[in-house]
Enzyme design. Structure first.
Site, short mmCIF file in Angstrom:
data_model
loop_
_atom_site.label_atom_id
_atom_site.label_comp_id
_atom_site.label_asym_id
_atom_site.label_seq_id
_atom_site.Cartn_x
_atom_site.Cartn_y
_atom_site.Cartn_z
N HIS A 180 -6.42 5.39 3.57
CA HIS A 180 -7.19 6.27 2.60
C HIS A 180 -8.02 5.01 1.77
CE1 HIS A 180 -7.42 8.09 -1.50
NE2 HIS A 180 -6.90 9.20 -0.79
N ASP A 204 0.96 1.44 1.37
CA ASP A 204 0.52 2.52 0.47
C ASP A 204 1.49 3.85 0.70
OD1 ASP A 204 -0.67 5.12 -0.32
OD2 ASP A 204 -2.55 4.57 0.62
N GLN A 264 2.13 9.06 0.66
CA GLN A 264 2.57 10.07 1.64
C GLN A 264 3.73 9.80 2.22
OE1 GLN A 264 0.65 12.73 1.58
NE2 GLN A 264 -1.20 12.04 1.11
N LYS A 266 2.53 13.71 -6.16
CA LYS A 266 2.63 14.05 -4.76
C LYS A 266 3.83 14.16 -4.31
CE LYS A 266 -1.48 11.63 -2.93
NZ LYS A 266 -2.70 12.74 -2.74
N CYS A 286 -11.04 11.24 2.03
CA CYS A 286 -11.00 10.05 1.46
C CYS A 286 -10.59 9.18 2.67
CB CYS A 286 -10.23 9.71 0.35
SG CYS A 286 -10.64 10.77 -0.99
#
Lengths: 137, 421
Positions: free
Chosen positions: B135, B212, B215, B238, B377
């Site tokens: 991302h 990261d 998700q 999220k 993104c």
């Protein structure tokens, strides 16, 4: 009729599927490419201008949604044979009216991408082209 | 079509906790409207009443600034804020609460590492290894760090199926690699990356690893100790929490050695006219008034997720993804991206032959289906895929098989609108 029904009507889909003058313009004197970085839509417009400022020919190419591509096709169809002064007078509202279907503000940007490209193209002579040196102003 | 997913979640009961999911769209005098099918969870999730109530409670009963006042309310607020930190610590199995930094979100967390650790440690010629599926929030901060320090960004490629080309990992990991920054789960392809072996290999090569997990943490059990991650970043919004709060996990010795990121109140031990002395972590990295209510809301979201069970949520999403793959594969002209439901989480991206993603999203919206269209993104990934834009459906605990089927029906309708067979 809902907004979507209006948007995805046959007249617009016809321009999307079988566009008017998609490709490169023979003897182009002016050209410009614009992108909408938010959605990745790209439109390139090439013009062949006569010394008196008449648009002898106009072509577009690009990639994007139904609206940006169909509006480019509609715009080319409208502008061939017109004069530069007609292009300059052709406002954003005129473009939205030519497109016909009502659009949400977000998608008005898609519709106006070819119009913005054209407004810059008329001031963008092709450097190495076979152009006859017409300067629009 | 495969059989109905074997889900252990009582989705009907869960959905009752999310009033927004009862929304009827496009209602008018002539139109009875359509129910919302919210399939944009990779962008942001919805909040259950329990989280909303926790935020209301903070503001109605407990709110004052934290770590400041001698007064009762400030102590209440501070206790709740620090309790939220411990809740996050336990949720991701960090060794100490001091290893949990509250930020505004994943983006700020990664910027913190790139600015603080990056500027202090990266030298000209050092290498930062990213992957093609990152991302922008895990790309741009490193490009900026490279500009400042003279370090070089390198890219681990992906395979055509949308997995990391791990066979090439050793080639890309050099003695100059100082950090590997990669996503736990691709926000476009849904690919679940095998973090543990990647982290072990990076450590053997002497590099640190930033994950990261925007998700990842919301959708799969995350154990930073077992993974051995050096840095791990994720966002509250999220995972059923409020927007405006995120987390940076970092190993304590790294935080002790890193210079502060933002300067201001709270992050200092003392300030004189000559200079300042920074506080210990986590305060060292939390300048200014932190996201107090959002952090407390995030703690309520973690309570909710733990009550439902993160493993059960992951199984539910896998079942929905498998169904989505079946439904989409059965439609002519639809191409599903990514490695398939066995190796991807609850994210399914697709393209339809000669119909642009934005037209798809607009026409899906007409059927009440909320999806994301565009480059999500992840422009380098889309360039690698040779696509300008894709359409993404992403699932969470409250989504149903019926919503997946509605997606399929709506796509058939879109093809009709575009006069396709």
């Amino acid at each position: 009729m809902t907004l979507d029904d209006e948007l995805y009507q046959d007249r617009i889909l016809d321009h999307y599927e079988e566009p008017f003058h998609r490709g490169s313009c023979p003897g182009a004197t002016h050209a410009h490419e614009e992108e909408n970085p938010l959605c990745g839509d790209v439109v390139r417009i090439e013009l062949a201008l006569e010394p008196d400022g008449r648009i002898r020919d106009a072509f577009f190419d690009g990639e994007g949604c139904c609206i940006s591509q169909a509006s480019a096709s509609l715009l080319m169809e409208r502008m061939v044979g017109k004069h530069l002064d007609d292009v300059k007078r052709f406002s954003a509202e005129d473009m939205l009216e030519l497109f016909g279907a009502r659009l949400t503000p977000n998608r008005q940007k898609c519709c106006l991408l070819p119009w913005r490209t054209l407004q810059t193209a008329i001031f963008s002579p092709v450097e190495s082209g076979t152009g006859d040196g017409t300067k629009p102003d | 079509m495969s059989a109905a997913p074997s889900s252990h979640l009582d989705v009907t009961r869960l959905r009752a906790d999310f009033p927004i999911l009862r929304t009827i769209l496009h209602k008018s005098d002539q139109n009875p409207g359509v129910p919302l099918a919210y399939l944009d969870n990779a962008a942001t999730t919805q909040r259950p009443r329990q989280v909303v109530q926790a935020i209301v409670d903070v503001y109605e009963k407990h709110y004052a600034n934290v770590h400041r006042g001698i007064h009762w309310l400030s102590e209440q607020s501070t206790d709740l804020y620090e309790e939220a930190r411990r809740k996050v610590q336990t949720f991701i199995a960090a060794a100490q609460p001091e290893e949990i930094i509250f930020t505004r979100g994943t983006t700020e967390s990664i910027n913190l590492v790139a600015r603080s650790w990056g500027d202090a440690n990266l030298k000209p010629g050092d290498e930062i290894l990213l992957t093609e599926m990152e991302h922008h929030s895990n790309i741009v901060p490193w490009q900026q760090a490279a500009e400042r320090t003279g370090a070089i960004v390198r890219w681990l490629p992906i395979t055509d199926e949308g997995r990391l080309a791990l066979g090439a990992f050793d080639q890309f990991l050099s003695s100059r690699t100082r950090i590997v920054a990669l996503t736990a789960v691709s926000n476009v392809l849904g690919t679940i990356n095998p973090l543990a072996p990647i982290i072990a290999a990076a450590h053997r090569g002497g590099a640190l690893v930033l994950v990261d997990a925007a998700q990842g943490v919301p959708h799969q059990k995350t154990d930073v100790a077992a993974l051995g991650a050096d840095f791990l970043a994720f966002s509250g919004h999220k995972m059923l929490g409020p927007s405006g709060v995120g987390v940076l996990y970092a190993r304590r010795e790294l935080l002790d050695a890193m210079p502060p990121f933002l300067g201001g109140g709270s992050m200092i031990r003392r300030v004189t006219t000559e200079g300042f002395e920074p506080a210990d972590p986590p305060a060292k990295f939390e300048a200014g008034t932190p996201p107090i209510a959002p952090a407390i809301g995030l703690a309520a979201a973690i309570d909710y997720l733990e009550h439902v069970g993160v493993d059960a949520i992951a199984a539910h999403e896998r079942a929905l993804s498998a169904r989505a793959h079946d439904v989409l594969h059965s439609i002519d002209g639809v191409r599903v991206l990514g490695p398939g439901p066995e190796q991807s989480g609850g994210i399914v991206s697709f393209v339809i032959d000669r119909i642009h993603a934005h037209d798809i999203a607009q026409l899906l919206d007409r059927q009440g289906i909320a999806v994301r269209a565009g480059h999500h993104c992840a422009m380098p990934l889309h360039k690698r895929l040779g696509l300008a834009a894709t359409t993404r459906a992403s699932f969470y605990l409250y989504n149903t098989p019926e919503e997946v089927d509605a997606l399929g029906t709506a796509i058939e309708e879109i093809k009709r609108v575009f006069r396709r067979k």
